[in-house]
Scaffold this motif. Sequence first.
Motif, PDB file in Angstrom:
ATOM      1  N   PRO A   1       0.834  -1.198   0.000  1.00  0.00           N
ATOM      2  CA  PRO A   1       0.000   0.000   0.000  1.00  0.00           C
ATOM      3  C   PRO A   1       0.868   1.247   0.000  1.00  0.00           C
ATOM      4  O   PRO A   1       2.074   1.195   0.253  1.00  0.00           O
ATOM      5  CB  PRO A   1      -0.812  -0.127   1.295  1.00  0.00           C
ATOM      6  N   SER A   2       0.265   2.384  -0.281  1.00  0.00           N
ATOM      7  CA  SER A   2       1.003   3.642  -0.420  1.00  0.00           C
ATOM      8  C   SER A   2       1.634   4.072   0.896  1.00  0.00           C
ATOM      9  O   SER A   2       1.301   3.571   1.981  1.00  0.00           O
ATOM     10  CB  SER A   2       0.059   4.746  -0.893  1.00  0.00           C
ATOM     11  N   ALA A   3       2.535   5.056   0.788  1.00  0.00           N
ATOM     12  CA  ALA A   3       3.144   5.628   1.985  1.00  0.00           C
ATOM     13  C   ALA A   3       2.078   6.187   2.919  1.00  0.00           C
ATOM     14  O   ALA A   3       2.134   5.980   4.142  1.00  0.00           O
ATOM     15  CB  ALA A   3       4.134   6.724   1.589  1.00  0.00           C
ATOM     16  N   MET A   4       1.089   6.891   2.376  1.00  0.00           N
ATOM     17  CA  MET A   4       0.064   7.482   3.226  1.00  0.00           C
ATOM     18  C   MET A   4      -0.739   6.416   3.967  1.00  0.00           C
ATOM     19  O   MET A   4      -1.171   6.626   5.109  1.00  0.00           O
ATOM     20  CB  MET A   4      -0.854   8.391   2.418  1.00  0.00           C
ATOM     21  N   ALA A   5      -0.931   5.261   3.330  1.00  0.00           N
ATOM     22  CA  ALA A   5      -1.603   4.162   4.016  1.00  0.00           C
ATOM     23  C   ALA A   5      -0.797   3.726   5.236  1.00  0.00           C
ATOM     24  O   ALA A   5      -1.349   3.486   6.320  1.00  0.00           O
ATOM     25  CB  ALA A   5      -1.811   2.991   3.066  1.00  0.00           C
TER      26      ALA A   5
ATOM     27  N   MET B   1      -9.275   6.140  -2.229  1.00  0.00           N
ATOM     28  CA  MET B   1      -8.139   5.238  -2.438  1.00  0.00           C
ATOM     29  C   MET B   1      -6.834   6.001  -2.676  1.00  0.00           C
ATOM     30  O   MET B   1      -5.827   5.413  -3.084  1.00  0.00           O
ATOM     31  CB  MET B   1      -8.423   4.318  -3.619  1.00  0.00           C
ATOM     32  N   ASP B   2      -6.856   7.292  -2.462  1.00  0.00           N
ATOM     33  CA  ASP B   2      -5.651   8.111  -2.543  1.00  0.00           C
ATOM     34  C   ASP B   2      -5.718   9.046  -1.332  1.00  0.00           C
ATOM     35  O   ASP B   2      -6.130   8.619  -0.253  1.00  0.00           O
ATOM     36  CB  ASP B   2      -5.593   8.847  -3.880  1.00  0.00           C
ATOM     37  N   THR B   3      -5.329  10.299  -1.466  1.00  0.00           N
ATOM     38  CA  THR B   3      -5.497  11.224  -0.345  1.00  0.00           C
ATOM     39  C   THR B   3      -6.979  11.318   0.011  1.00  0.00           C
ATOM     40  O   THR B   3      -7.853  11.192  -0.846  1.00  0.00           O
ATOM     41  CB  THR B   3      -4.966  12.615  -0.703  1.00  0.00           C
ATOM     42  N   PRO B   4      -7.302  11.571   1.275  1.00  0.00           N
ATOM     43  CA  PRO B   4      -8.702  11.554   1.704  1.00  0.00           C
ATOM     44  C   PRO B   4      -9.424  12.880   1.580  1.00  0.00           C
ATOM     45  O   PRO B   4     -10.578  12.995   2.004  1.00  0.00           O
ATOM     46  CB  PRO B   4      -8.586  11.153   3.179  1.00  0.00           C
ATOM     47  N   TYR B   5      -8.800  13.895   0.977  1.00  0.00           N
ATOM     48  CA  TYR B   5      -9.384  15.233   0.976  1.00  0.00           C
ATOM     49  C   TYR B   5     -10.756  15.280   0.299  1.00  0.00           C
ATOM     50  O   TYR B   5     -11.632  16.045   0.702  1.00  0.00           O
ATOM     51  CB  TYR B   5      -8.437  16.217   0.281  1.00  0.00           C
ATOM     52  N   LEU B   6     -10.970  14.462  -0.720  1.00  0.00           N
ATOM     53  CA  LEU B   6     -12.226  14.494  -1.458  1.00  0.00           C
ATOM     54  C   LEU B   6     -13.404  14.063  -0.582  1.00  0.00           C
ATOM     55  O   LEU B   6     -14.550  14.416  -0.864  1.00  0.00           O
ATOM     56  CB  LEU B   6     -12.106  13.600  -2.695  1.00  0.00           C
TER      57      LEU B   6
ATOM     58  N   ALA C   1     -11.405   5.313   4.073  1.00  0.00           N
ATOM     59  CA  ALA C   1     -10.187   5.633   3.340  1.00  0.00           C
ATOM     60  C   ALA C   1      -9.256   4.438   3.375  1.00  0.00           C
ATOM     61  O   ALA C   1      -9.018   3.853   4.442  1.00  0.00           O
ATOM     62  CB  ALA C   1      -9.495   6.851   3.930  1.00  0.00           C
ATOM     63  N   THR C   2      -8.753   4.060   2.191  1.00  0.00           N
ATOM     64  CA  THR C   2      -7.716   3.024   2.095  1.00  0.00           C
ATOM     65  C   THR C   2      -6.369   3.621   1.711  1.00  0.00           C
ATOM     66  O   THR C   2      -5.341   2.982   1.917  1.00  0.00           O
ATOM     67  CB  THR C   2      -8.080   1.968   1.036  1.00  0.00           C
ATOM     68  N   TYR C   3      -6.382   4.819   1.076  1.00  0.00           N
ATOM     69  CA  TYR C   3      -5.186   5.543   0.639  1.00  0.00           C
ATOM     70  C   TYR C   3      -4.437   4.795  -0.472  1.00  0.00           C
ATOM     71  O   TYR C   3      -3.364   5.228  -0.882  1.00  0.00           O
ATOM     72  CB  TYR C   3      -4.230   5.796   1.806  1.00  0.00           C
ATOM     73  N   SER C   4      -4.977   3.719  -0.960  1.00  0.00           N
ATOM     74  CA  SER C   4      -4.272   2.840  -1.878  1.00  0.00           C
ATOM     75  C   SER C   4      -5.281   1.984  -2.620  1.00  0.00           C
ATOM     76  O   SER C   4      -6.338   1.649  -2.073  1.00  0.00           O
ATOM     77  CB  SER C   4      -3.312   1.942  -1.091  1.00  0.00           C
ATOM     78  N   SER C   5      -4.965   1.619  -3.859  1.00  0.00           N
ATOM     79  CA  SER C   5      -5.823   0.719  -4.631  1.00  0.00           C
ATOM     80  C   SER C   5      -5.127  -0.609  -4.877  1.00  0.00           C
ATOM     81  O   SER C   5      -5.488  -1.344  -5.803  1.00  0.00           O
ATOM     82  CB  SER C   5      -6.199   1.371  -5.963  1.00  0.00           C
TER      83      SER C   5
END
Length: 580
Positions: free
Chosen positions: A192-196, A524-529, A540-544
């Motif tokens: 998963p991404s760094a943010m995850a 699945m990316d930054t949670p701002y949306l 939020a998963t921050y990653s796909s």
Amino acid sequence: MTGVLPSPRVTIAALLLAAVGVATGCAEAGTGTPNTTPSSADESSAAPTSTAEPATPAARLAATLSDEDLVGQVLMPYAYGASATEVSTGSAAGNRKLAGVDTPAEMIERYRLGGLILVGFSADDPTGSNQPTTNVDDTAQVRQLTTGLQQAAGRLPAAALPDGGGELPLLIGTDQEFGIVTRITQGVTILPSAMAAGAAGRPELTEAAWRAAGTELAALGVNVDFAPVADVLGVDSTVIGSRSYSADPAVAAAQVGAAVRGLQAAGVAATLKHFPGHGHTAVDSHGDLPVLDQDRDALGAADLPPFVAGIDAGAGLVMSGHLDVTAVDPGVAATFSRKVLTDLLRGELGFDGVAVTDGMNMAPAQVLPPGEAAVAAINAGNDLILMPPNVSAAYDGLLAALRDGSLPRERLQQAVTRVLTLKQRLAGAAAPPMTVLGAAGHYAAARQLAAAAITQVRGSCSGVDGPVTVTASEGRDRTRALLVEALRAGGVEVVDRGGTVVHLVGYGDGTADLSAGAAVTVAMDTPYLLASSRSPSLLATYSSSPASMEALADVLRGAAPAPGRLPVPVEGLPATSCTG
């Protein structure tokens, strides 16, 4: 088993910065006189003999190298072609334009290269503008390519230490950050991404996952990863995004240190980027020179802690950013700033590894011709020039500057010594077998990290009622299919329409990509949306990644908690929230 890089030499306690001014007494970097002395990569000139015996094997080797070999060792370009020796007509034409040769192997031999970067991009890759080609197709091809590159490098004078000190490898790097910047995507374990990882907040899981990823990179013949991203994400930044671990410097620092330890335990050198921090900027350095306008106290408190943590963990490289750091050297890109790279990075933070530039084919680095830019970057304190836009010009510019004295021999030998020292640390261990790729234990480490990251931002923690319809913004058919498969495997009825609607949004999406009728919206990316979504339940998963979609399915069907916390502030939303 792969080799383990040495333990750190400094401590966070010794380095966490009392935000004081940077010493400014050092001379500015020279720019040299590029392309003024005709030279051939086939020429050879002996280096002068020093009266004092160099202290280390790497330093002794550097002292014996010719001018041409010294210059070549600080270059790490990209090349066209999926093979070291056999390339298409188009790839040969690309290499001729870049370096006057046909193949990657010829480029290594002609310019005595210290390293080479594997490049590639996907449609969602924000770094795609400086990735003009790809030489990453599949795992078997990558392994064959890296083997051929090492064979070419093994014929160079800089391939072995004196006195039988061992064979030194070519540095072969790539940007395997995971998340939206991932060069090798097929046949390997995808983290998963760094943010995850920042949302999970469990450095031990990050370390285990990155050790798995490092083992697979080593199996492919990649010994340098241009990761982890050490940038702390600022409130107004839209540039780095989910490549950052967190907006909290302490959280980011813990994660960066863990990623470094994991990678280097697998024998792959980690790179901290983009020094001294790209997260508090609103301009992308691929297209223009961002201004980092914090005062010195804010720089020390908000940007530097993850770099300090990574240095403390023993990171082999630090990448200088194309950034105007106004509190240290206003108006000068950090790439060309002695105050940033020598006074701050070396003097204050105590880093003694390899300083590598960001891609020199990016716009802020091309304010100077390739030869002048390479000389200015080395004089500032960089040890390795990454992705020069013209290899021949960079090489000739460095060689001319060395011979006319505008690039001091001592500075170049220092840079080469650091490069050779890193190679020595990476040498000697056999690559793991290809059977480690996608190993069950590696996927389990990625899966555990992904599960710890899932964040319930709004709504019930008890899962959703079936049947379920999964929708997604345009272009996310593969990710949607992963989630559908995981839900069905867990016994959830998934239908084409009706029931509980779960809607996925990801990198690059905006408010127009939200679904007004969705019961659950998943970022699945930054949670701002999520701040703009009217869905009663927000996740939020921050990653796909496949692991993230499996972990999401478990949460949706009520079989697992959502233990993560928002690693960045989102207006109007709590860090974590469960109402059921």
